[in-house]
Structures are given as C-alpha cells and as structure tokens.
Enzyme design. Structure first.
Site, PDB file in Angstrom:
ATOM      1  N   ASN B 146       0.807  -1.223   0.000  1.00  0.00           N
ATOM      2  CA  ASN B 146       0.000   0.000   0.000  1.00  0.00           C
ATOM      3  C   ASN B 146       0.842   1.276   0.000  1.00  0.00           C
ATOM      4  O   ASN B 146       0.345   2.348  -0.296  1.00  0.00           O
ATOM      5  CB  ASN B 146      -0.936   0.009   1.207  1.00  0.00           C
ATOM      6  CG  ASN B 146      -0.205  -0.206   2.507  1.00  0.00           C
ATOM      7  OD1 ASN B 146       0.491  -1.202   2.686  1.00  0.00           O
ATOM      8  ND2 ASN B 146      -0.330   0.740   3.417  1.00  0.00           N
ATOM      9  N   GLN B 174      -5.044  -3.704  -1.980  1.00  0.00           N
ATOM     10  CA  GLN B 174      -4.593  -2.761  -3.011  1.00  0.00           C
ATOM     11  C   GLN B 174      -4.631  -3.400  -4.399  1.00  0.00           C
ATOM     12  O   GLN B 174      -5.028  -2.758  -5.372  1.00  0.00           O
ATOM     13  CB  GLN B 174      -3.161  -2.282  -2.707  1.00  0.00           C
ATOM     14  CG  GLN B 174      -3.032  -1.373  -1.495  1.00  0.00           C
ATOM     15  CD  GLN B 174      -3.675   0.002  -1.702  1.00  0.00           C
ATOM     16  OE1 GLN B 174      -3.889   0.447  -2.824  1.00  0.00           O
ATOM     17  NE2 GLN B 174      -4.011   0.655  -0.604  1.00  0.00           N
ATOM     18  N   SER B 194     -11.157  -5.416  -0.206  1.00  0.00           N
ATOM     19  CA  SER B 194     -12.007  -4.355   0.323  1.00  0.00           C
ATOM     20  C   SER B 194     -12.685  -3.627  -0.820  1.00  0.00           C
ATOM     21  O   SER B 194     -12.093  -3.426  -1.889  1.00  0.00           O
ATOM     22  CB  SER B 194     -11.151  -3.375   1.128  1.00  0.00           C
ATOM     23  OG  SER B 194     -11.930  -2.255   1.488  1.00  0.00           O
ATOM     24  N   HIS B 196     -14.039  -0.366  -0.905  1.00  0.00           N
ATOM     25  CA  HIS B 196     -13.919   1.089  -1.103  1.00  0.00           C
ATOM     26  C   HIS B 196     -12.646   1.492  -1.840  1.00  0.00           C
ATOM     27  O   HIS B 196     -12.520   2.635  -2.269  1.00  0.00           O
ATOM     28  CB  HIS B 196     -14.024   1.828   0.237  1.00  0.00           C
ATOM     29  CG  HIS B 196     -12.796   1.763   1.075  1.00  0.00           C
ATOM     30  ND1 HIS B 196     -11.904   2.806   1.153  1.00  0.00           N
ATOM     31  CD2 HIS B 196     -12.310   0.794   1.874  1.00  0.00           C
ATOM     32  CE1 HIS B 196     -10.921   2.477   1.972  1.00  0.00           C
ATOM     33  NE2 HIS B 196     -11.143   1.261   2.423  1.00  0.00           N
ATOM     34  N   THR B 232     -26.204  -9.363  10.907  1.00  0.00           N
ATOM     35  CA  THR B 232     -27.099  -9.253   9.754  1.00  0.00           C
ATOM     36  C   THR B 232     -26.320  -8.762   8.540  1.00  0.00           C
ATOM     37  O   THR B 232     -25.564  -7.798   8.630  1.00  0.00           O
ATOM     38  CB  THR B 232     -28.250  -8.288  10.089  1.00  0.00           C
ATOM     39  OG1 THR B 232     -28.970  -8.838  11.188  1.00  0.00           O
ATOM     40  CG2 THR B 232     -29.193  -8.120   8.907  1.00  0.00           C
ATOM     41  N   CYS B 313       4.057  11.306  10.292  1.00  0.00           N
ATOM     42  CA  CYS B 313       4.293  11.291  11.727  1.00  0.00           C
ATOM     43  C   CYS B 313       2.977  11.657  12.357  1.00  0.00           C
ATOM     44  O   CYS B 313       2.741  12.792  12.734  1.00  0.00           O
ATOM     45  CB  CYS B 313       5.375  12.298  12.109  1.00  0.00           C
ATOM     46  SG  CYS B 313       5.555  12.485  13.877  1.00  0.00           S
TER      47      CYS B 313
END
Lengths: 472, 373
Positions: B146, B174, B194, B196, B232, B313
């Site tokens: 990623n 990715q 994933s 999104h 659910t 950071c």
C-alpha cells in the site's frame, strides 16, 4: 489533526531562511522522531532585529518555529525570554501528543537567546534580580518571593553536563526536562527565563576535577567546589550582562555580615541547611546574594508551592553528585579514565590482607566492598594512592582528633569554632591554628571517624561560616 | 481539487451506486427471514457472492463477506492461529491490519518470524523459504504494498508455504483494485479484499478462504456467513461491492499510461521509489529529498491536489513507515516520501498540473529547509 492556524504558519515562509551574518543560533532536535529546528537571531544591541528559522520537522514544529520567530522579532532579549511553548500552543492548538513538537521550537528559540545572552550588555536596572532556577520546588518558591518583594526577576537556569550513560540522565537536575520545567515555572509567573548551556565548562572544571581527585585516592565534594568556583560566578557573570545587581537562589542558607564581610550562614531548617555546600562562594558574590528560603523550613516551602499552585510543588528532590544522574559515581570515574591502579590492602602494620580493584573505589571509614571475608570488621583507614595501597584497621583506629586543612582560608579571624568535616555529619568543637602558607590545623575536642582527604572542612562561629578548606 | 490518493480510498462509482439503491430503500429485508423480503435479500446476497467469486476466481462458498479489509485480515491471522500458542511468519512490509494482529499474537506468546524486503520493495523469497517451517500456523505476505505499490511474487511464496503445509494468507486490498487477482491461481489459502478501494462502498469487503471451516470465527452471534461472520448481512454493501468489482478491472492500462506521463514530468531532484519493480499501475511513490512529506501534502492541498505522505508522523507515532525502513530506506528519507495514486478518472491535465504544482511547492518550501547535518 492540524488547525488552520497551524497549516498557515507551517506553509508560510515569512520568517523561513537563514539569519544574516553575525546572527546567533539555537538548535533543538528530537532524536525519537528526527525533527530538528534551528533559529537564528540578528541582534541590534539588546533588540532582536530579525528572527529566522530553518527546519526539518513535522508541520507542528515548523509552524511553531515560524510563530516563535514572529513573536520574537522586534522584542528585546528579556521580552523574547518570556515566549514559551504555551504561547505557541495557544495559537497552533496541537493535540497533546504533538506538544513535544511545538516545544522543540521553544527550545530552539531559547537556545538562541542563551547564545545572545553571551554577547549583550543591558543597562543596569536596580529592581532586576537574577533568580537561579533548577526546575525544582525551592527555586520556584524563591522566585515567588522575589516577585512578592517587588523585584523584577529574570529566571536563569544553567544547563550542566550529566553523564550520558547515567541511569536517570534525563531526570537529573540540569537536564533538558529540568530546563523546560524551570522555564514553565517562570512563564507561568510572567517572568522571563534564560537557560545558558555551560556543559563543556562544567565538565572541564567540576567533573574532571572530581574524577582526578578520586583517581588520586581522595574523596572530593563536587558541590562545594561547584558552588565555590563555578556556579555562582557563572550566574554572577550572567547577572552582570543582564544589568542585575542581585542574585537570588532557593538555597536554605542566610547571609550574615561581619567586619564588613558577607558570610554564608546556616538556614533556619536544620534538616535542610545548605551553608556547608555554599562555604566556598566568594565574599564579593555573597555580597550580592539573597536566599529567600533561608528563614523557613522545607515543609513550609512545599506548603507555599502548593498554595501558589506551582507545578514544581511535586518535583523530586535534587541529588548530590548531580552529574552522576543517579548512577554509581565509581562507574562514572572509571568511564572517564579515573580508575586508580589496582593494589594491595594492608593492615596498619603493613601486612598484606587482600587486594583491591583501584583506589578510587574507597573512602576512609568505608567498610563495604573490601572483600576481606571473616575476622574482625575492617574499615578503610587511609588510602596511599602513590603506592596503590588501601590501609585498613579496626573501628577504633578510625578516630582522629587532629586534621590539617589546606588549601583553606579563614574569612574572619576565629580561634574556637564548630567544624563540619562532611555534609551529613554534625559539627564538633575545634581549635584553629592558622598555617603560615594558608590553610589551618584543627584540634578536635572529640574524635571524629572517617575524616577523608578531599572533603570540605567548614568552620562555624555561631551560624556563620568563618572559614573553609579542603582536608589534606 | 484533483484527487490523486486512490490508494487511500475512492469515490463510489455509478455502477455500485445504481446497484445499491434499491437495497437502501424498498428492498431492506433481512436475509435470514423466510418471507418475501428475506428471500429477496438472500437472492441479492447470493448473487453478489457469485459475482465476487467469479471475478476473484474462487468458489462462492469460499467468499465470506466482512466489514472490510481490516476485518478480513484480522479474521485470517487470528482465525488460522487460534490456540494453543505456536508460530507464524509475516512479511515486514504488511499493512497494519496484518501487522498489528501479528504483534498482538507476539504479545500473547506466539513466535513471529518477520521476513524482510529488499531495496526494490520485494519480499525476499529465499528468506521467506527459510523462515517458513512445517507446523507454522500461517504465513502472510500481501499481494501489492500500500505504500510502494510494489507487487509481490505471491504465487512463488504461496507454493513455498504449501510445500511446508503452512496456510498462506494474502492481503489483496490494493491489488484487487487494478490487477486481475485470481485466488485459484495464486495458491493462497485465504485472501482479503475491500470494496472502497475500487469505487465500491466503505464498510464492506470479503475474506476468500480455501476452507472457511478451518478458521476460528472472530464475531459470534446469529451464525451468518456459515457461522464464520455473525451479524445481519450488509446487502447494499455486498451488492455494491460486486458491481464495483465488475467495473474495476478495465482501467489498468489508462492508469499505467497516466503514471508514465507523470513520472516523465517530475521536477528535477524528485526520485521514483521502487521504479524498477513491478508496481500497481496507478501507484507512484516519490522521494523529495530534504522536504518533509507532511508539509508537501499540506502545501499541495492548498494548490488543489490531494495526495498522501508515504510516511506520516501521526500524533503519537514518531516512527517513519515500517515498510520503507524494512526495505532499507533511511529514516530521514522515509519522512520525505509522497504517495501519488491515480484513478480511472485521472486525466493528462491532472498529472501535468500536479507535476507543475509539485515543482512550485518544492521551490517555496526549499527556503527554510535545515541542511542535513
């Protein structure tokens, strides 16, 4: 995450860049995250004509550096010394974990101000008093007393060398954290604060001397030496440059005047009395000194700190041999090349009874660490460094009634005195006989055990210190 | 504002939105119920499962829908490890969704062998082969990283694990957005995806598992997803996920072309990290020596470009990216790395404009940079 103000400041290049030639610089870095900030100040007399920053740092620290420069530019030295992390945080609003980042910029600014202190000469101001700040509770309360007395105090902290390998190097009384604590205390009371970095000079003067004395089989008292020959004269020099006549500290001691001479005298709290540690401070500096806590007890100081809401109320007590940072001073002596030669342990008759790993590990009266096994308990009687010999004997043989002190000095004439031969030892009556070349002999009324060459002998008449020197 | 941070997340695509809409309103049934509403929901769920399975090249029974990639990774690592204490092998460049579960297991007493990556960002297969031992509970290496975008030799690594009888988990979060990810061919025992990241909705993803029954479930309750993931079912999410995945694959060539254009237009002094390795097509990691990435991200945001710091950071986390350190980059350099990830909708004007903005930003920020000591 980042406030709008933080982003504006971090991306603004208004004060970014290198300061002009002749500027003084301060640098601060955080090894944990690799951030570094450098601030340069161009001075016009005591006025900061320009402040510039360069950084390799996160947005919080970069924004703080920009803001610190904007706030400092145009102020005079003492005005800029009032700028602290709290002023930066009020506008940048960092999350709690990023306060270390904004503090970095405050550190860099104050490092630059400290460098500026070395080159300025402020006009004398009668109400100005330099208060020596350690970050602890005593100096914090001394500062409140200076304010209450109507003085215009300037807090000054000396950043001193601490053994980097010490177990609590970060918590030692002259560590960066202690400097920040002192600065917070000053700023919370609206008082300017300067932290002057004297690590190298301190190491050369006090630490090297301590190591050399141990290497020679003596038992030095670094605090007496530091106060007498280093710390107070350094603060006096800073006070001179800041135009301050008077110096205040949080010591438990008083100043008494006799025959036109300023003498240090015992503080009112017998448990905390620090007159012994101040016995070698030169009279011309004592003349300028004010010990606001001399008339009270430590318990009163703590209560006053709590009542005043000082964060320092909860601070730890400072320790002896501050630069050992809570570590074993023998290990420090060895790391710094002061390990004495190995050799024999002998009894008073010269019979070899064992071996030792270096004379620097011993002091008269010591019983532990001899490794002699059974038999009658043996104590170190004396150390013969030239022969690398440690002489041991019974407890009865430890007692002494005559002691030579040289070099030493009587501040005012006295024949009968109370002599204190170690910090944590009560004074005994003694008769003083001055020596022709300076120094003096002491005849003690009662025997004292564990008299150690190198330790300070401090002579009292009443509460006043009338003489002091080093036990030969 | 130009969005060039597709590796972080993506906008919901029209295909997914359209497919989801009925299930957000009138088709709201609970797939566990036997009535008409429930049957309708069940049919949509199983339809989505078949689509996802087909696109990921696995059986429908091997697809376990989850709340996203992180849950799928956690389910795999914890699910394979179970009890009693044992040993697992994890690459040093994993996403925190794999890394943190491994660290938690380490705290609990498991032994974790961390496998390094080379300077090119590729996990060292020889070191992996040495690390994996028969009896290990799981070995995990991601499909594409990623931070760097570097594609890992998944088939080779999975075969090594298989030889030793050790289950192999692969985080394909990715990769699935732009590579033809095939579970069957990969040889992995489980894989996380994933929605999104590929123009699907947030809050849904899946774990593909060769034998789901081998895993110990993390979420207990009503026994949905064959008992492996109670709760659910998120019908609109699953439907949107399937629709988005169907649309995702066709954009790789466009992204690659845009990246080539970007990397040719970069201002002087900017280096492409892992340029020689096989990378995700829209992914470009840029090293801007001496300038902190967090500042560049803020400055580029003002210029109208949304990109990510390769290593931020974040408050309380002073460590530069473990991924970049693991492949031998210095801590100082790792703090000066910018992640640009292009999408299907990224245009030539977008990348040209970005390259110019980056040049201006570097010029401005350069003033006030502390020269390296």
């Amino acid at each position: 995450m980042y406030s709008t103000e933080c982003v504006d400041l971090a991306l603004s290049r208004a004060m970014a860049g290198d300061a002009g030639p002749g500027a003084v610089h301060g640098h601060a870095g955080n090894p944990a995250c690799g951030d570094a900030v450098r601030i340069g100040l161009e001075l016009d007399g005591a006025r900061i004509a320009a402040a510039r920053h360069q950084s390799f740092a996160c947005p919080h620290a970069t924004a703080a550096a920009e803001l610190a420069c904007r706030l400092a530019e145009g102020r005079d030295l003492l005005g800029a010394a009032r700028i602290g992390a709290a002023d930066l945080d009020a506008r940048i609003e960092p999350p709690p974990a990023a306060r270390a980042c904004t503090a970095l910029a405050a550190d860099a600014l104050h490092a630059a101000l400290a460098a500026a202190t070395a080159s300025v000469q402020l006009a004398a101001a009668p109400e100005r008093v330099v208060v020596a700040m350690s970050g602890g509770v005593d100096s914090a309360v001394a500062l409140t007393k200076a304010l209450a007395a109507g003085a215009a105090p300037v807090g000054v902290t000396l950043r001193l060398w601490v053994d980097p390998q010490a177990p609590h190097a970060d918590r030692a009384c002259c560590s960066p954290e202690a400097v920040r604590a002192a600065r917070r205390t000053c700023h919370s009371l609206g008082v300017p604060h300067l932290a002057v970095d004297l690590r190298d000079a301190f190491r050369r003067t006090v630490v090297d001397d301590f190591v050399a004395a141990h290497a020679g089989g003596r038992t030095p008292n670094p605090c007496v030496r530091c106060n007498g020959a280093f710390r107070f004269s350094a603060i006096a020099a800073i006070a001179d440059r800041l135009g301050a006549g008077r110096i205040a500290t949080g010591h438990y001691a008083r100043v008494e005047r006799r025959e036109g001479t300023a003498l240090v005298a015992r503080g009112a709290d017998p448990e905390k009395d620090q007159s012994y540690m101040l016995a070698s401070v030169p009279a011309e500096i004592l003349e300028r000194c004010w010990f606001p806590l001399g008339g009270q007890t430590k318990a009163e100081t703590r209560a006053q700190a709590r009542a005043a809401g000082l964060a320092a109320a909860a601070a730890r007590e400072s320790q002896e041999v501050c630069f050992a940072g809570g570590g074993d001073h023998r290990a420090l002596v060895e790391r710094r090349g002061g390990a004495g030669p190995e050799g024999e342990i002998v009894d008073a008759a010269g019979r070899v009874v064992g071996r030792h790993a270096g004379v620097h590990r011993f002091t008269p009266g010591q019983r532990r660490g001899l490794g002699l096994g059974g038999g009658a308990p043996a104590f170190v009687l004396r150390i013969e460094a030239a022969a690398a010999r440690v002489v041991v004997g019974s407890r009865a043989e430890l007692a002494r009634t005559s002691v030579r002190v040289a070099p030493g000095r009587m501040y005012v004439a006295a024949g009968r005195v109370q002599a204190k031969l170690r910090y944590r030892q009560s004074a005994v009556w003694a008769t003083v006989t001055p020596l022709p070349g300076g120094g003096f002999d002491l005849d003690l009324d009662e025997p004292v055990e564990g008299v150690a060459p190198g330790q300070a002998a401090v002579l009292y008449d009443g509460d006043a210190v009338v003489g002091a020197g080093t036990i030969e | 504002m130009i969005y060039l941070d597709h590796a972080a997340t993506t906008a919901l695509g029209p295909e997914a939105r359209e497919a989801m809409e009925p299930y957000l309103s009138e088709r709201f049934g609970n797939a566990s119920e036997p009535h008409a509403y429930g049957r309708e929901a069940r049919a949509a769920l199983e339809g989505a499962r078949r689509t996802v399975a087909e696109l990921l090249d696995c059986g429908p029974a091997q697809v376990v829908f989850t709340s996203g990639g992180s849950e799928a990774d956690n389910q795999a690592v914890f699910g394979f490890c179970g009890r009693p204490l044992g040993r697992l092998v994890v690459s040093a460049i994993e996403h925190p969704a794999v890394r943190e579960p491994a660290i938690e297991l380490e705290r609990q007493g498991f032994e974790v062998a961390w496998v390094p990556a080379g300077g090119d960002g590729v996990v060292d297969a020889a070191a992996f082969a040495e690390a994996v031992r028969p009896g290990d509970r799981v070995a995990a290496v991601m499909w594409a990283n990623n931070v760097t975008g570097v594609v890992q030799p998944v088939e080779e690594l999975a075969a090594i694990a298989r030889d030793r009888g050790v289950p192999f988990h692969c985080d394909a979060v990715q990769a699935a957005a732009s590579l033809p990810v095939s579970f069957a061919r990969s040889g992995a025992d489980s894989m996380a995806v994933s929605a999104h990241k590929l123009h699907g909705p947030k809050g849904v993803g899946c774990l593909v598992a060769r034998e789901p029954a081998r895993l110990r479930p993390l979420v207990l309750g009503g026994g949905q997803e064959r008992g492996l993931r109670s709760g659910t079912e998120n019908i609109p999410g699953c439907v949107g996920f399937a629709a988005a995945l169907s649309a995702a694959r066709s954009t790789a060539d466009h992204r690659r072309a845009m990246r080539t254009r970007l990397e040719a237009a970069l201002p002087e002094g900017v280096e492409v990290v892992c340029a020689a390795a096989e990378r995700l097509p829209g992914h470009s990691l840029l090293l801007v020596p001496g300038i902190r990435a967090e500042l560049l991200v803020l400055a580029l945001d003002r210029e109208g470009y949304a990109v990510a710091a390769g290593s931020a950071c974040s408050a309380g986390d002073a460590e530069p990216s473990h991924v970049l350190l693991a492949q031998g980059m210095s801590a100082e350099e790792a703090r000066c790395v910018l992640r640009v990830s292009l999408g299907a909708g990224t245009t030539a004007a977008d990348v040209d404009g970005f390259a110019a903005a980056l040049g201006r930003t570097i010029g401005t920020l350069r003033q006030g940079i502390l020269p390296a000591a």
